[in-house]
Design an enzyme around this catalytic site. Structure first.
Site, PDB file in Angstrom:
ATOM      1  N   TYR A 129      -9.292   5.403   7.819  1.00  0.00           N
ATOM      2  CA  TYR A 129      -9.198   5.791   8.961  1.00  0.00           C
ATOM      3  C   TYR A 129     -10.292   6.922   9.231  1.00  0.00           C
ATOM      4  O   TYR A 129     -10.024   8.009   8.738  1.00  0.00           O
ATOM      5  CB  TYR A 129      -7.861   6.150   9.779  1.00  0.00           C
ATOM      6  CG  TYR A 129      -6.928   5.292  10.012  1.00  0.00           C
ATOM      7  CD1 TYR A 129      -6.222   4.658   8.838  1.00  0.00           C
ATOM      8  CD2 TYR A 129      -6.737   4.440  11.259  1.00  0.00           C
ATOM      9  CE1 TYR A 129      -5.327   3.666   9.295  1.00  0.00           C
ATOM     10  CE2 TYR A 129      -5.740   3.884  11.490  1.00  0.00           C
ATOM     11  CZ  TYR A 129      -4.809   3.135  10.399  1.00  0.00           C
ATOM     12  OH  TYR A 129      -3.834   2.241  10.477  1.00  0.00           O
ATOM     13  N   HIS A 158       0.843  -1.198  -0.013  1.00  0.00           N
ATOM     14  CA  HIS A 158       0.121   0.081   0.098  1.00  0.00           C
ATOM     15  C   HIS A 158       0.638   1.091  -0.066  1.00  0.00           C
ATOM     16  O   HIS A 158       1.873   1.282   0.683  1.00  0.00           O
ATOM     17  CB  HIS A 158      -0.822   0.172   1.268  1.00  0.00           C
ATOM     18  CG  HIS A 158      -2.040  -0.957   1.144  1.00  0.00           C
ATOM     19  ND1 HIS A 158      -3.124  -0.768   1.871  1.00  0.00           N
ATOM     20  CD2 HIS A 158      -2.128  -2.030   0.507  1.00  0.00           C
ATOM     21  CE1 HIS A 158      -4.071  -1.730   1.838  1.00  0.00           C
ATOM     22  NE2 HIS A 158      -3.622  -2.680   0.799  1.00  0.00           N
ATOM     23  N   PRO A 179      -3.978   0.201  19.109  1.00  0.00           N
ATOM     24  CA  PRO A 179      -3.586  -0.263  17.750  1.00  0.00           C
ATOM     25  C   PRO A 179      -3.803   0.696  16.407  1.00  0.00           C
ATOM     26  O   PRO A 179      -3.497   0.393  15.221  1.00  0.00           O
ATOM     27  CB  PRO A 179      -4.683  -1.195  17.570  1.00  0.00           C
ATOM     28  CG  PRO A 179      -5.809  -0.737  18.382  1.00  0.00           C
ATOM     29  CD  PRO A 179      -5.179  -0.137  19.560  1.00  0.00           C
ATOM     30  N   TYR A 224       4.033   6.356  10.197  1.00  0.00           N
ATOM     31  CA  TYR A 224       3.244   5.440   9.781  1.00  0.00           C
ATOM     32  C   TYR A 224       4.331   4.227   9.063  1.00  0.00           C
ATOM     33  O   TYR A 224       4.223   3.086   9.321  1.00  0.00           O
ATOM     34  CB  TYR A 224       2.042   5.866   8.881  1.00  0.00           C
ATOM     35  CG  TYR A 224       1.238   4.745   8.975  1.00  0.00           C
ATOM     36  CD1 TYR A 224      -0.126   4.947   9.925  1.00  0.00           C
ATOM     37  CD2 TYR A 224       1.145   3.594   8.174  1.00  0.00           C
ATOM     38  CE1 TYR A 224      -1.238   3.956   9.650  1.00  0.00           C
ATOM     39  CE2 TYR A 224       0.094   2.869   8.069  1.00  0.00           C
ATOM     40  CZ  TYR A 224      -0.990   2.784   8.979  1.00  0.00           C
ATOM     41  OH  TYR A 224      -2.054   1.964   8.901  1.00  0.00           O
ATOM     42  N   LYS A 277       1.418  -0.207  15.292  1.00  0.00           N
ATOM     43  CA  LYS A 277       2.688  -0.639  15.673  1.00  0.00           C
ATOM     44  C   LYS A 277       3.029  -1.884  16.404  1.00  0.00           C
ATOM     45  O   LYS A 277       4.199  -2.099  16.425  1.00  0.00           O
ATOM     46  CB  LYS A 277       3.158   0.732  16.253  1.00  0.00           C
ATOM     47  CG  LYS A 277       3.046   2.115  15.647  1.00  0.00           C
ATOM     48  CD  LYS A 277       4.319   2.131  14.524  1.00  0.00           C
ATOM     49  CE  LYS A 277       4.204   2.982  13.485  1.00  0.00           C
ATOM     50  NZ  LYS A 277       4.471   2.820  12.196  1.00  0.00           N
TER      51      LYS A 277
HETATM   52  C1  PHB Z   1      -5.723  -4.390  10.743  1.00  0.00           C
HETATM   53  O1  PHB Z   1      -5.617  -4.598   9.418  1.00  0.00           O
HETATM   54  O2  PHB Z   1      -5.745  -5.111  11.483  1.00  0.00           O
HETATM   55  C2  PHB Z   1      -5.061  -3.093  11.134  1.00  0.00           C
HETATM   56  C3  PHB Z   1      -4.839  -1.966  10.424  1.00  0.00           C
HETATM   57  C4  PHB Z   1      -4.487  -0.904  11.012  1.00  0.00           C
HETATM   58  C5  PHB Z   1      -4.523  -0.587  12.228  1.00  0.00           C
HETATM   59  C6  PHB Z   1      -4.834  -1.709  13.191  1.00  0.00           C
HETATM   60  C7  PHB Z   1      -5.276  -2.769  12.586  1.00  0.00           C
HETATM   61  O3  PHB Z   1      -4.217   0.520  12.561  1.00  0.00           O
END
Ligand code: PHB
Ligand code: APR
Length: 392
Positions: free
Chosen positions: A197, A72, A288, A380, A292
């Protein structure tokens, strides 16, 4: 039984440590409380930072990951009715790879077993003795019989609920966040090629994926939420509301897994007592939102493997003496980034209109300013692994 390094825990930290040690010529035995099936199926996050990907490639773990991992080059921040892409490739020239943590675990277990590495699954009642000397002993029960593993060092890679941290007796820094995530794994093809997000007045939502057939989705819920109170229909409805944007459709499908995860920020200092070294979730937890957790575990064991090889093969103690401080610098950077992403994207239960306006201002600035977007992107995709890098 005798080995050079006793490793407690077969998560990403313990398994990768045993792989890196083997490559360096150091023997290790991994002791895991659960079964192989359990650790290989446990659903966790799925974002690999750029330095994590580079390391996995460098140490021969890329095969399946190169075929099935999803590269990505950005993410979207969605708020106030608009969608805003953070273009990692343009801003920092690197990206991330989406590949489930349990896939990393499967690859590591397979690589260790193929190389004749020893992983003892279903090892109960692990005890650690003699860590202040140079001949620690790890006790465990397997098939009803007690065993002793005599080693020169022990790695506590046994996660947040393991036994190692209590033996180190570190100072702890702990902060609970007033949110949890209700996560689902759904048999539904992703409709969007990157992670989203979303900050919505009803709460945060995250759109992620595992494969061209499987979507991974999360909703902010109160910490004491019982997943049984969330029917599939209610989940899809809420996801549809929070993720809504012009031209975005959400594919629905059978829910394969449903669970609620709490959120905390936690750091144990130091990450060492004598010949016992903590790594990964045993030493630190991040909320989460920045994805990280696994990446920090992997960064720790890269430092630890080199330090243990210097100690055990060359009698050089400098690496182990610097281990805790070296890791903690990067850990605290990730703690800050994860707490910042969390506060920017979630709706605080006790927040007022003033907080909401501050949050929207931060979101608008983050997507409008190249400097601010670059800072998000740089953190990130992952700051360089420790090697005296000046940024961490
Ligand atoms: C996930 O794909 O499980 C995932 C992706 C991004 C995050 C947390 C979990 O910030
Ligand atoms: N004895 C033996 N094994 C134990 C014990 C014990 N007393 N306690 C826990 N374990 C095992 C767990 O069953 C688990 O398999 O230790 C392992 C720890 O693995 P993880 O929890 O996966 O932690 P870690 O390897 O540090 O991975 C980093 O990043 O994304 C986050 O939380 C996520 O697991 C992820 C972590």
């Amino acid at each position: 039984m005798r080995t050079q390094v006793g490793i407690v825990g077969a998560g990403p930290a313990g398994l990768l440590l045993s792989h890196l040690l083997a490559r360096a010529g150091v023997d290790a035995v991994v002791l895991e409380a659960r079964s192989r099936e359990y650790v290989e199926q446990r659903v966790r996050a799925g974002v690999l930072e750029h330095p994590t990907v580079e390391l996995l490639r460098e140490v021969g773990l890329a095969g399946r990951f190169d075929r099935q991992g999803m590269p990505h080059e950005g993410i979207s921040l969605r708020f106030d009715g608009g969608d805003h892409r953070i273009d990692f490739a343009a801003l920092v020239g690197r990206g991330i790879t989406v590949y489930g943590q349990q896939e990393v675990v499967k690859d590591l277990v397979a690589a260790r077993l193929a190389a004749g590495g020893e992983i003892v699954f279903d090892a109960a009642d692990v005890t650690l003795d003699g860590v202040d000397g140079d001949a620690p002993v790890v006790g465990y029960t397997k098939d009803g019989r007690r065993h002793e593993l005599h080693c020169a060092a022990v790695a506590g890679c046994d996660g947040f609920h393991g036994v190692s941290r209590a033996v180190v007796a570190p100072q702890v820094f702990d902060r609970a966040h007033p949110y949890a995530w209700l996560g689902i794994l759904a048999e539904a093809a992703p409709t969007h090629h990157e992670l989203v997000y979303a900050n919505h007045p009803r709460g945060f939502a995250l759109y992620s994926m595992r494969s061209p057939e499987i979507t991974r989705l999360y909703l902010q819920v109160p910490p004491d939420t019982d997943p049984a109170g969330w029917s599939d229909a209610r989940i899809w409805d809420e996801l549809g509301t929070r993720l809504a944007a012009e031209g975005f459709t959400l594919n629905e499908g059978p829910v394969l897994e449903k669970g609620v995860t709490g959120m905390r920020s936690f750091v144990a200092e130091p990450m060492r007592r004598g010949r016992l070294f903590l790594a990964g979730d045993a030493a630190h937890i991040v909320p989460p939102t920045g994805a990280k957790g696994m990446n920090l575990a992997i960064a720790d064991v890269r430092v630890l493997a080199a330090a243990l090889a210097d100690l055990l093969l060359r009698g050089d103690e400098r690496g182990v003496d610097a281990y805790s401080e070296t890791c903690l610098r990067r850990v605290w950077r990730a703690e800050h980034f994860s707490a910042w992403m969390t506060s920017m994207l979630h709706v605080a239960p006790d927040g007022d209109a003033f907080d909401r306006r501050l949050q929207l201002s931060q979101l608008r600035y983050t997507v409008a300013s190249r400097a601010a977007a670059t800072s998000l992107a740089e953190n990130y995709v992952g700051l360089p692994f420790p090697s005296g890098g000046s940024l961490s």
